[in-house]
Scaffold this active site. Structure first.
Site, mmCIF file in Angstrom:
data_model
loop_
_atom_site.group_PDB
_atom_site.id
_atom_site.type_symbol
_atom_site.label_atom_id
_atom_site.label_comp_id
_atom_site.label_asym_id
_atom_site.label_seq_id
_atom_site.Cartn_x
_atom_site.Cartn_y
_atom_site.Cartn_z
ATOM 1 N N ALA A 62 40.405 47.030 30.803
ATOM 2 C CA ALA A 62 41.447 47.984 30.402
ATOM 3 C C ALA A 62 42.788 47.263 30.279
ATOM 4 O O ALA A 62 43.027 46.258 30.940
ATOM 5 C CB ALA A 62 41.543 49.095 31.439
ATOM 6 N N GLY A 103 36.055 46.634 31.846
ATOM 7 C CA GLY A 103 35.679 47.117 30.524
ATOM 8 C C GLY A 103 35.169 46.010 29.611
ATOM 9 O O GLY A 103 34.363 46.254 28.705
ATOM 10 N N GLU A 126 36.598 47.446 39.647
ATOM 11 C CA GLU A 126 37.205 48.786 39.714
ATOM 12 C C GLU A 126 37.359 49.337 41.132
ATOM 13 O O GLU A 126 38.322 50.051 41.423
ATOM 14 C CB GLU A 126 36.407 49.777 38.856
ATOM 15 C CG GLU A 126 36.562 49.572 37.356
ATOM 16 C CD GLU A 126 35.720 48.441 36.776
ATOM 17 O OE1 GLU A 126 35.042 47.717 37.548
ATOM 18 O OE2 GLU A 126 35.738 48.269 35.549
#
Ligand code: NAD
Length: 698
Positions: A62, A103, A126
């Site tokens: 991200a 991502g 994450e």
């Protein structure tokens, strides 16, 4: 402008993600990649597609610059990009040329093939933001790697090099060079075979009771290791769902992702992430301020701090000149450093060769002239202004023009120290924490005259040696220790009133602090606080202190180093054991000052100790000692064992609400025998409470 560059390698379209600094999947990038994939799909001359990254990274995932902004959730989403790649109709192969995280890894998992450079770090970090991989990572990775390896990556959040992940179906190939060439060859083979392998269609290899047992073990471990952090447990739940229907698993992953996004823990961990980045932006120091080169560092004083400080630079491959006052002290310092390194080698963290390489960069000396060629000189001698005056005078004599002169002082006035030299603009504070080679926090003390490029240089250098640097103005104790003094005062009052040291420690540790105040004081040495209080009794006669801790010190109970403090310690052990002698001393003390012990709740312990930090922090903000509230949080997160998932004292205060925090402080002020003057909410906080704002709303 972020984008995707397309070039052709014969019949293969090679798409290069190009969005510095980490090729993140921001909105523009997501659009550009879909367009490039669509164009390749429509081009009759293209048989396959390879996606790689510009520079040294594949993709960091991200684009954090979009966090909390409308772009983050604007269409197309990352999941859309994955779908376009997966349904391209021609083989799409990820050529993982370097770091591939979050991502970035989830995108590559949606491709039909993956080739990775052996050294490329691969990870799904994450959980470190209190989240879980939300774009199919929890569903596709177990199908590629098996449950156990997938859990390792997802639940720890730690990256592993591609070479360590060769087994299984994650990578079709792991190569040492020409990753794009290998990926093009793979795309051609897949095109020839007419094959578009999709991880979503793969069944999980390990199922049944063994898998259930494995998941149960991971759940138990996560609950034990990360209590109060729902992300790890939710991540395991999502991974568990990968044994069933793919779409159902994706739906669960999405649901859990958004549930986590709303948790206070994730909010706090994301706050901490941004706080760390914000701390490097300095008022009055533009981002493009040129930095001074630092190739050789001088350290004066080879005691507890000097040795540790020197090790930081040796570890980063920087030459260090270490100057001491006497041969014996120098030899003692060198022996401690060597012992520290050899200890790391024994634990397998360093090779014997690395130990020697690092020590070879060290140049010990008894002669200040040896500092002449240093670009930065850090003073770590006794905490005594007269000694510092003499040392800075001598450094000033020998240092070359443009050298930065730093002091590691904890309490002395940096402006006074700067005035001992003919170059106050070159003087800065570098307040390391003990043990200096381990602790992450560095308070960079900005004097009245400190030049912007000196600050910029020190901030950059701090990052280079793995520190988290926060700037503080000049005051006694700077940000961290100035606040800590009040935290400690409250802990002492709480025991005076009826709590035990064990109860106070347990309450704060259960709340999340790495170590309660009494265990911490025993570790640091109770004599340090004693010395400070003796000074305060003269400097600040109006400030209230419990004399309980003085009585402890009068018994010679300085903590672990004397085998006894607030607790007792068996020889060679750091385990804090309750000591009836201390209990008796506390009872006697209460009797002597006429206090009848009352029951103190754990809630009162936590609130009084943490709100003491908050109120002093409000004063620090008001005085401009800290630049911003998040800097104060960072000091506590990086240097004082404050739980990441609480985001720092001021984020916690914001979560309680400034109005309620101020109200509670007024309640404390009204308690019999309270330190009412301290508990008057600081004007900064009182104003926030009045306006219904938080510390971080500014
Ligand atoms: P220390 O007593 O362990 O070491 C000080 C060293 O300086 C000694 O080895 C001494 O021989 C040497 N020294 C004294 N005068 C000298 C001179 N003129 N030239 C060269 N060397 C000289 O002290 P320390 O704990 O390492 O503290 C050093 C500084 O770091 C102090 O300013 C202290 O406030 C600060 N500090 C200490 C801590 C801590 O936890 N100990 C933490 C942060 C900052």
């Amino acid at each position: 402008m972020p984008g995707v560059q397309t070039h052709r390698d014969g019949d293969i379209a090679v798409l290069t993600l190009d969005n510095p600094p980490v090729n993140g999947f921001g909105l523009q990038q997501r659009r550009a990649l879909i367009q490039a994939l669509d164009a390749a799909a429509a081009d009759a001359g293209v048989r396959g597609v390879v996606v790689t990254g510009a520079g040294k990274l594949f993709s960091g995932g991200a684009d954090i610059r979009e966090f909390g902004k409308p772009e983050m959730t604007a269409s197309p989403h990352l999941l859309d990009v994955l779908q376009v790649a997966e349904e391209c109709g021609k083989p799409v192969v990820a050529a993982i040329n370097g770091t591939c995280m979050g991502g970035g890894l989830e995108f590559s998992l949606a491709c039909h093939g993956r080739v990775a450079l052996a050294s490329a770090p691969i990870g799904l970090p994450e959980v470190k933001l209190g989240l879980l991989p939300g774009s199919g990572g929890t569903q596709r990775l177990p199908r590629a790697l098996g449950l156990e390896r997938a859990l390792e990556l997802i639940v720890s959040g730690d990256p592993q090099p591609a070479a360590a992940l060769r087994d299984g179906a994650l990578f079709d190939e792991v190569v040492d060079a020409d990753v794009v060439g290998a990926a093009c060859a793979l795309a051609r083979r897949l095109a020839d075979a007419g094959s578009l392998p999709r991880l979503r269609e793969r069944a999980l290899a390990d199922e049944g009771t063994a898998a259930q047992e494995l998941l149960a073990q991971w759940r138990a471990q996560a609950a034990r290791k990360y209590p109060r952090q729902p992300a790890r447990l939710h991540a395991i739940d999502a991974v568990a769902a990968s044994s069933g229907d793919f779409d159902a698993g994706m739906a669960l992953e999405r649901w859990l992702f958004f549930a986590l996004l709303a948790t206070p823990e994730s909010h706090a961990m994301r706050h901490a992430f941004f706080a760390e980045r914000a701390a490097s932006h300095l008022r009055g120091v533009p981002e493009d301020t040129p930095v001074r080169p630092v190739r050789r560092v001088g350290v004066v004083g080879a005691g507890t701090m000097g040795g540790g400080i020197a090790m930081n630079f040796l570890n980063a491959g920087i030459d260090v000149v270490l100057v001491e006052a006497g041969q014996e002290a120098l030899e003692r310092g060198l022996a401690t450093m060597r012992a520290n390194y050899e200890n790391s080698a024994r634990r397998g963290r360093l090779s014997a060769q690395q130990v020697e390489q690092r020590l070879a960069l060290l140049h010990p000396s008894l002669d200040y002239a040896a500092l002449g060629q240093c670009d930065l000189i850090i003073e770590a001698v006794f905490e005594d202004l007269d000694v510092k005056r003499e040392v800075f005078r001598r450094i000033d004599e020998v240092a070359r023009d443009g050298a930065i002169l730093a002091s590691n002082t904890s309490t002395l006035d940096l402006d006074a120290i700067a005035a001992f030299t003919r170059r106050p603009g070159d003087v800065v504070g570098m307040h390391f924490f003990s043990p200096a080679n381990v602790m992450k926090l560095l308070e960079v003390v900005r004097g009245k005259a400190t030049a912007p490029d000196v600050l910029a240089t020190v901030m950059r250098l701090a990052r280079g040696i793995g520190k988290i640097a926060v700037v503080s103005g000049v005051c006694d104790g700077f940000i961290g220790n100035r606040m800590l003094e009040h935290y400690g005062r409250m802990a002492h009052f709480l025991v005076e009133e009826g709590a035990s040291p064990q109860q106070v420690d347990r309450a704060l540790e259960t709340w999340g602090m790495a170590m309660g105040p009494f265990r911490m004081s025993d570790l640091a040495g109770n004599d340090i606080g004693w010395a400070i209080r003796k000074r305060r009794y003269v400097d600040k006669p109006g400030m209230r202190y419990s004399r309980l801790a003085d009585r402890l010190c009068e018994l010679g109970r300085f903590g672990q180093k004397t085998g006894a403090g607030w607790y007792r310690y068996e020889p060679g052990s750091r385990e804090a054991l309750p000591d009836p002698e201390v209990d008796a001393m506390i009872r006697q003390y209460r009797h002597d000052i006429g206090v009848t012990a009352r029951a103190v709740t754990d809630r009162e312990i936590v609130e009084r100790c943490i709100y003491a930090l908050v109120n002093e922090a409000a004063r620090i903000l008001q005085e401009g000692i800290a630049q911003r509230a998040s800097d104060i949080d960072m000091v506590y997160l990086a240097g004082y064992g404050f739980p990441q998932w609480r985001g720092g004292p001021l984020l916690w205060a914001d979560m309680q609400g400034s109005y309620m925090v101020a109200r509670r402080m007024r309640e404390f002020a009204a308690q019999p025998g309270a330190d009412a003057a301290f508990w008057e909410p600081a004007p900064w906080l009182a104003q926030l409470a009045e306006r219904g704002k938080g510390f971080h709303d500014a």
